[in-house]
Write a protein that holds these residues in place. Structure first.
Motif, PDB file in Angstrom:
ATOM      1  N   LEU A 132       0.822  -1.209   0.000  1.00  0.00           N
ATOM      2  CA  LEU A 132       0.000   0.000   0.000  1.00  0.00           C
ATOM      3  C   LEU A 132       0.859   1.262   0.000  1.00  0.00           C
ATOM      4  CD1 LEU A 132      -2.690  -1.169   2.572  1.00  0.00           C
ATOM      5  CD2 LEU A 132      -3.020  -0.868   0.110  1.00  0.00           C
ATOM      6  N   LEU A 133       1.992   1.220   0.703  1.00  0.00           N
ATOM      7  CA  LEU A 133       2.883   2.385   0.719  1.00  0.00           C
ATOM      8  C   LEU A 133       3.463   2.653  -0.661  1.00  0.00           C
ATOM      9  CD1 LEU A 133       4.765   1.890   4.115  1.00  0.00           C
ATOM     10  CD2 LEU A 133       3.081   3.660   3.558  1.00  0.00           C
ATOM     11  N   LEU A 134       3.811   1.593  -1.385  1.00  0.00           N
ATOM     12  CA  LEU A 134       4.329   1.798  -2.732  1.00  0.00           C
ATOM     13  C   LEU A 134       3.218   2.323  -3.651  1.00  0.00           C
ATOM     14  CD1 LEU A 134       6.537   1.727  -4.798  1.00  0.00           C
ATOM     15  CD2 LEU A 134       6.126  -0.722  -5.132  1.00  0.00           C
ATOM     16  N   ALA A 135       2.019   1.800  -3.526  1.00  0.00           N
ATOM     17  CA  ALA A 135       0.901   2.325  -4.319  1.00  0.00           C
ATOM     18  C   ALA A 135       0.698   3.804  -4.029  1.00  0.00           C
ATOM     19  CB  ALA A 135      -0.372   1.539  -4.012  1.00  0.00           C
ATOM     20  N   LEU A 165       0.433  -2.302  10.089  1.00  0.00           N
ATOM     21  CA  LEU A 165      -0.594  -2.165   9.058  1.00  0.00           C
ATOM     22  C   LEU A 165      -1.571  -1.051   9.420  1.00  0.00           C
ATOM     23  CD1 LEU A 165      -1.865  -3.131   6.430  1.00  0.00           C
ATOM     24  CD2 LEU A 165      -3.137  -4.842   7.747  1.00  0.00           C
ATOM     25  N   THR A 166      -1.924  -0.951  10.698  1.00  0.00           N
ATOM     26  CA  THR A 166      -2.815   0.127  11.138  1.00  0.00           C
ATOM     27  C   THR A 166      -2.214   1.491  10.843  1.00  0.00           C
ATOM     28  OG1 THR A 166      -3.794  -1.230  12.882  1.00  0.00           O
ATOM     29  CG2 THR A 166      -3.969   1.160  13.136  1.00  0.00           C
ATOM     30  N   ARG A 167      -0.926   1.657  11.125  1.00  0.00           N
ATOM     31  CA  ARG A 167      -0.268   2.940  10.851  1.00  0.00           C
ATOM     32  C   ARG A 167      -0.276   3.244   9.356  1.00  0.00           C
ATOM     33  NH1 ARG A 167       3.271   0.983  14.919  1.00  0.00           N
ATOM     34  NH2 ARG A 167       4.781   0.240  13.367  1.00  0.00           N
ATOM     35  N   VAL A 168      -0.057   2.236   8.543  1.00  0.00           N
ATOM     36  CA  VAL A 168      -0.077   2.439   7.092  1.00  0.00           C
ATOM     37  C   VAL A 168      -1.474   2.842   6.634  1.00  0.00           C
ATOM     38  CG1 VAL A 168       0.136   1.304   4.851  1.00  0.00           C
ATOM     39  CG2 VAL A 168       1.858   0.901   6.620  1.00  0.00           C
ATOM     40  N   LEU A 169      -2.493   2.162   7.145  1.00  0.00           N
ATOM     41  CA  LEU A 169      -3.864   2.475   6.744  1.00  0.00           C
ATOM     42  C   LEU A 169      -4.236   3.898   7.154  1.00  0.00           C
ATOM     43  CD1 LEU A 169      -5.697  -0.894   7.544  1.00  0.00           C
ATOM     44  CD2 LEU A 169      -4.943  -0.019   5.315  1.00  0.00           C
ATOM     45  N   ASP A 170      -3.802   4.309   8.327  1.00  0.00           N
ATOM     46  CA  ASP A 170      -4.049   5.694   8.755  1.00  0.00           C
ATOM     47  C   ASP A 170      -3.368   6.680   7.811  1.00  0.00           C
ATOM     48  OD1 ASP A 170      -5.535   4.833  10.902  1.00  0.00           O
ATOM     49  OD2 ASP A 170      -3.900   5.002  12.351  1.00  0.00           O
ATOM     50  N   LEU A 192      -8.565  -8.297   5.280  1.00  0.00           N
ATOM     51  CA  LEU A 192      -8.842  -7.580   4.038  1.00  0.00           C
ATOM     52  C   LEU A 192      -9.981  -6.584   4.211  1.00  0.00           C
ATOM     53  CD1 LEU A 192      -8.442  -9.790   0.863  1.00  0.00           C
ATOM     54  CD2 LEU A 192      -6.827  -8.310   2.014  1.00  0.00           C
ATOM     55  N   ARG A 193     -10.926  -6.896   5.102  1.00  0.00           N
ATOM     56  CA  ARG A 193     -12.015  -5.943   5.353  1.00  0.00           C
ATOM     57  C   ARG A 193     -11.468  -4.650   5.960  1.00  0.00           C
ATOM     58  NH1 ARG A 193     -15.925  -8.969   8.069  1.00  0.00           N
ATOM     59  NH2 ARG A 193     -17.100  -9.271   6.156  1.00  0.00           N
ATOM     60  N   ARG A 194     -10.490  -4.769   6.855  1.00  0.00           N
ATOM     61  CA  ARG A 194      -9.863  -3.572   7.438  1.00  0.00           C
ATOM     62  C   ARG A 194      -9.269  -2.685   6.343  1.00  0.00           C
ATOM     63  NH1 ARG A 194      -5.112  -4.576  11.043  1.00  0.00           N
ATOM     64  NH2 ARG A 194      -5.191  -2.317  11.256  1.00  0.00           N
ATOM     65  N   ILE A 195      -8.595  -3.326   5.385  1.00  0.00           N
ATOM     66  CA  ILE A 195      -7.951  -2.562   4.311  1.00  0.00           C
ATOM     67  C   ILE A 195      -9.005  -1.929   3.412  1.00  0.00           C
ATOM     68  CG2 ILE A 195      -6.456  -2.715   2.292  1.00  0.00           C
ATOM     69  CD1 ILE A 195      -4.983  -5.019   3.721  1.00  0.00           C
ATOM     70  N   SER A 196      -9.999  -2.706   3.010  1.00  0.00           N
ATOM     71  CA  SER A 196     -11.009  -2.180   2.094  1.00  0.00           C
ATOM     72  C   SER A 196     -11.811  -1.059   2.742  1.00  0.00           C
ATOM     73  CB  SER A 196     -11.944  -3.299   1.622  1.00  0.00           C
ATOM     74  OG  SER A 196     -12.715  -3.811   2.690  1.00  0.00           O
TER      75      SER A 196
END
Length: 429
Positions: A132-135, A165-170, A192-196
């Motif tokens: 996700l960080l690269l995207a 992962l939480t920090r990245v999603l934030d 995957l639900r957390r990410i979506s």
């Protein structure tokens, strides 16, 4: 494509004396047609993220199907759409182009991207936060138009902590939208639900790799149909009032409450993502106000739809009227009741499946039985069919069920992933 929006509010505005909570369903509808000479969605950006961890080698058809799906998505890109392809294992790397940037889709760039995709090999672990960080880096600099990612995985996020992962999603939430797909049955639905949810997107299972190509093609087409990005739902409330929650209720359940950004005094914005023409969504909001005397009337909230430049695209009003007429105050609004039931349905399914996994037969039977009853009452036939693969339904009206002794992993995961897909209700009923 120029979009026009309409905002409608459905509620029972009458409250009994002393009551303070006001519920409403807000329906936002977008309409619009592309001009014949326009380049539809040419300012859109798409990043396809493909899992290339070692588990994608087993069976060999899995990686082959992922490659075919990525090629199908690339083929579906219109000329001028900016795109890139990223591969992920315990690291993330560019597949096409070589540098972390976007390129415009054309016959030549699509062909080059597909050649690069065909060279993919599976090896290593899984660290979705890095993907996700690269995207996010790839999307940087694309300031105009919708930005959308597709993330495909077959496994669990084993090579980074949940906290990371939480920090990245934030960090990436609000920067682009994204849909997640799990292939096979070795991945975690909750993960995957957390990410979506952070990306205001969808999550689904593709149990058979043969179904990936069509799914990727459809997601890409949907993403390119978006004409306006970064649209927000803006809620103004009177002094002393509090927004208890804001949730997308249809086409899927998505809690936006914690995504609030203060925009003015007693005013907050909630992200809704990107919109296309001929699209409609429902939102359930609940506001706590200061109770007033019988006969008094209050504007409990002003709901505005706001574009990326701050333009108001549509407005609606949520009202509160205090009455001593019980026939008025006890009437349950059909839209509010329906979506309250759909939210309970999703919760019952997820709790029932969790109890089943832990071996708590009594709780699993009770919660999944409740889910069957709610699905029957609301006419959610799609969910009812999925439930019937996990339990033997003896009386749907009463919610009488018996757990099946054997359930395919794919059936259980399909029920879980699609538990948040809601059935819409006819308005004004």
């Amino acid at each position: 494509m120029a979009l026009e929006f309409a905002v409608e509010v459905f509620q029972n505005e009458y409250l009994p004396e002393g009551a303070a909570e006001v519920d409403a369903i807000v329906t936002v509808s977008a309409t619009g047609e592309a001009d014949a000479d326009a380049k539809p969605a040419a300012n859109a950006a798409e990043v396809i993220v493909v899992d290339t961890s070692g588990s994608m080698r087993y069976p060999p058809t899995k990686l082959a199907a992922a490659k075919q799906a990525t090629e199908a998505a690339v083929d579906a890109l219109r000329d001028g759409v900016m795109f890139a392809v990223v591969a992920g294992n315990d690291e993330a790397r560019m597949v096409y182009p070589a540098q972390p940037e976007l390129v415009a889709a054309s016959k030549a760039t699509r062909a080059a991207a597909k050649r690069a995709v065909r060279q993919l090999r599976a090896d290593g672990g899984t660290a979705m936060g890095q993907w996700l960080l690269l995207a996010d880096r790839v999307f940087a600099g694309h300031d105009e138009g919708p930005k959308h990612a597709i993330l495909l995985t077959d496994g669990q996020n084993q090579h980074e902590t949940p906290q990371h992962l939480t920090r990245v999603l934030d960090q990436v939430a609000g920067r682009f939208t994204g849909d997640c797909r799990g292939v096979g049955t070795d991945w975690q639905v909750a993960e995957l639900r957390r990410i979506s949810e952070a990306l205001l997107g969808t999550v689904d299972i593709v149990a058979d790799p043969d179904g990936l190509a069509e799914d990727f093609r459809a997601m890409t087409a949907t993403a390119m149909g978006k004409a306006l990005a970064d649209v927000s739902l803006r809620l103004w409330t009177p002094e002393g009032a509090e927004v208890l929650f804001v949730k997308q209720a249809a086409p899927g359940l998505l809690d936006l409450t914690d995504r609030r950004v203060e925009s003015a005094t007693r005013t907050g914005d909630y992200p809704t993502g990107a919109w296309a023409g001929a699209e409609s969504r429902d939102y359930h909001l609940c506001v706590r106000v200061k109770p007033a005397r019988v006969g008094e009337r209050m504007l409990a909230s002003r709901v505005s739809l706001v574009g990326p430049g701050g333009d108001v695209l549509g407005q609606g009003r949520v009202l509160a009227v205090w009455t001593d007429d019980m026939a008025l105050s006890t009437r349950i609004n059909a839209e509010v009741a329906h979506y309250t039931g759909q939210a309970e349905l999703a919760e019952a399914i997820q709790e029932g499946l969790e109890a089943r996994k832990s071996g708590d037969v009594e709780s699993a039977t009770a919660r999944l039985g409740r889910a069957v009853k709610l699905a029957h009452e609301s006419g959610n036939t799609d969910t009812a069919k999925l439930l019937a693969k996990v339990v033997d339904v003896q009386d749907p009206a009463r919610g009488t069920v018996k757990l099946r002794a054997r359930v395919a992993d794919a059936d259980e995961m399909t029920l879980d992933t699609r538990s948040t897909v809601t059935r819409r209700v006819g308005k004004g009923g």
